[in-house]
Scaffold this motif. Sequence first.
Motif, PDB file in Angstrom:
ATOM      1  N   ILE A  42       6.459  -0.027   7.733  1.00 29.91           N
ATOM      2  CA  ILE A  42       5.393  -0.355   8.679  1.00 29.91           C
ATOM      3  C   ILE A  42       4.128  -0.785   7.937  1.00 29.91           C
ATOM      4  O   ILE A  42       3.475  -1.774   8.301  1.00 29.91           O
ATOM      5  N   LEU A  43       3.783  -0.045   6.867  1.00 30.78           N
ATOM      6  CA  LEU A  43       2.521  -0.300   6.154  1.00 30.78           C
ATOM      7  C   LEU A  43       2.629  -1.439   5.156  1.00 30.78           C
ATOM      8  O   LEU A  43       1.641  -2.142   4.897  1.00 30.78           O
ATOM      9  N   SER A  44       3.811  -1.620   4.589  1.00 32.69           N
ATOM     10  CA  SER A  44       3.961  -2.646   3.556  1.00 32.69           C
ATOM     11  C   SER A  44       5.287  -3.379   3.735  1.00 32.69           C
ATOM     12  O   SER A  44       6.217  -3.226   2.932  1.00 32.69           O
ATOM     13  N   PRO A  45       5.404  -4.164   4.807  1.00 29.27           N
ATOM     14  CA  PRO A  45       6.655  -4.881   5.047  1.00 29.27           C
ATOM     15  C   PRO A  45       6.901  -5.936   3.981  1.00 29.27           C
ATOM     16  O   PRO A  45       5.975  -6.429   3.351  1.00 29.27           O
ATOM     17  N   GLN A  46       8.151  -6.262   3.813  1.00 24.20           N
ATOM     18  CA  GLN A  46       8.504  -7.314   2.871  1.00 24.20           C
ATOM     19  C   GLN A  46       7.965  -8.652   3.372  1.00 24.20           C
ATOM     20  O   GLN A  46       7.670  -8.829   4.550  1.00 24.20           O
ATOM     21  N   GLN A  47       7.787  -9.589   2.463  1.00 28.21           N
ATOM     22  CA  GLN A  47       7.235 -10.882   2.832  1.00 28.21           C
ATOM     23  C   GLN A  47       8.067 -11.515   3.947  1.00 28.21           C
ATOM     24  O   GLN A  47       9.287 -11.556   3.901  1.00 28.21           O
ATOM     25  N   ASN A  48       7.328 -11.987   4.961  1.00 26.74           N
ATOM     26  CA  ASN A  48       7.925 -12.658   6.119  1.00 26.74           C
ATOM     27  C   ASN A  48       8.822 -11.737   6.940  1.00 26.74           C
ATOM     28  O   ASN A  48       9.605 -12.198   7.770  1.00 26.74           O
ATOM     29  N   GLN A  49       8.739 -10.409   6.724  1.00 22.85           N
ATOM     30  CA  GLN A  49       9.530  -9.496   7.534  1.00 22.85           C
ATOM     31  C   GLN A  49       9.052  -9.568   8.974  1.00 22.85           C
ATOM     32  O   GLN A  49       7.856  -9.593   9.250  1.00 22.85           O
ATOM     33  N   VAL A  50       9.970  -9.595   9.898  1.00 22.08           N
ATOM     34  CA  VAL A  50       9.624  -9.678  11.320  1.00 22.08           C
ATOM     35  C   VAL A  50       9.747  -8.305  11.944  1.00 22.08           C
ATOM     36  O   VAL A  50      10.756  -7.618  11.803  1.00 22.08           O
TER      37      VAL A  50
END
Length: 426
Positions: A42-50
């Motif tokens: 939630i705080l640090s999603p992977q790049q382009n994570q939806v």
Amino acid sequence: MSNAVKLFKEHEHLIPKGSPVPNRRILVVDDEPEIAQGIQRILSPQQNQVIPLRSSRGSAKPEEKQKSEFEVVVVNTPQRALEEIKKSIESNNPFAVGFFDVMLGAEMDGIELVQKAFQIDPRLFAVFVTAYHDRSVDSIGNFLGEESREKWDYINKPFTEGEILQKARNSTSLWDLNRLKDWQADRLSEAHQILLSVEKQNAVAAIGRSVAHEFGNLLTHIIGHAEIAQMSDQISEIKNSLDIILKAGNTAASVLKNFRNLNEAHDKEADFKIHNIMHIIDEAIELMEFRFRRHNIKVKKTGLASYSAEVNKSSIIQVFANLFINAIHAMPQGGELLIDMKEEDSSVSLSVKDSGTGIDEKILSRVTEPLFTTKGSEGSGLGLAICKEIIEVEHGGSFKISNHPKGGVVVQFMIPQMKEKNNGFI
């Protein structure tokens, strides 16, 4: 522009520029890896994570791409958490906030862990992730103590993505605000020290002019009596001239020593020693003697018994020098300067009174404000403010300026005979 402002601008480059950068480092501590990793996603999603966003009714809203706002470190045990916090402090890369599960197992619960974490990093903000049956808010507050009540928050299970994000944003913003407050206080202290230095330079410069004139007079005496001795063949006359030369040389050495002590930088705490206040007053008068004579000002001393106090001698001489300079300005046609001293309530009480015209009552309450001056470009507006600071802050005494009923200005101040510990300014 006043002299003080000019000098401050000249020294402004000494103050570091740039405010602290925002801190977005977050520690997540949970012995259930799935929950810890869920908070991390939630705080640090992977790049382009939806991440799908849900309404309060549970229906899915259009999916949005989430940017990574935070740098998140995940650990699963209290010991690892303490190690990470210690490492962050040692590397000068602290965490702004930690999310702590309350129920961490038998080794240590989350509340005990936060108590230890606060000891390592007092600036850390904590968010407890708890279920109602774990520990109540009141029990957490009682355990951590009243002094920590603004350093923690909580969130109940089951939590939503929005709640986690909002707690993280609020907590890191609070950390940033507190750090900015500390940074601004440090910059203000540095600016204040520059102003202190500026005013001391002003006082030293004024005294320096007096010392230069004093040395000119002394050299005139020395040269004159040396010529008399050279031309005379009378032993008594030669001896008398040599006595005068020796006395003038000793006076010059004493004046130079006092001036050097005033001009040198010292550690204020280390310089607090027991001094005879009468001797300090005499040294200050000696430094200003030429200017008193030049402006036809008579100095009278009353009640000057041998009272002693634990003081910073250089600072107290600076106080008297500033007061003497103000008195000279207040009596351009000459006058009388009265210095009085007495002992009361384990303090030395002093007053310096001039016979000038006094201060307009409309501005009397402002004369000790920094940068306030009635002398235009000739004044720094710092002299009386610095005097007040030296007496009240550095020495823990009291300082008051008023118009005397019989005319003129009187400055009254008290200095404790023994300095209280932790009373000096830092």
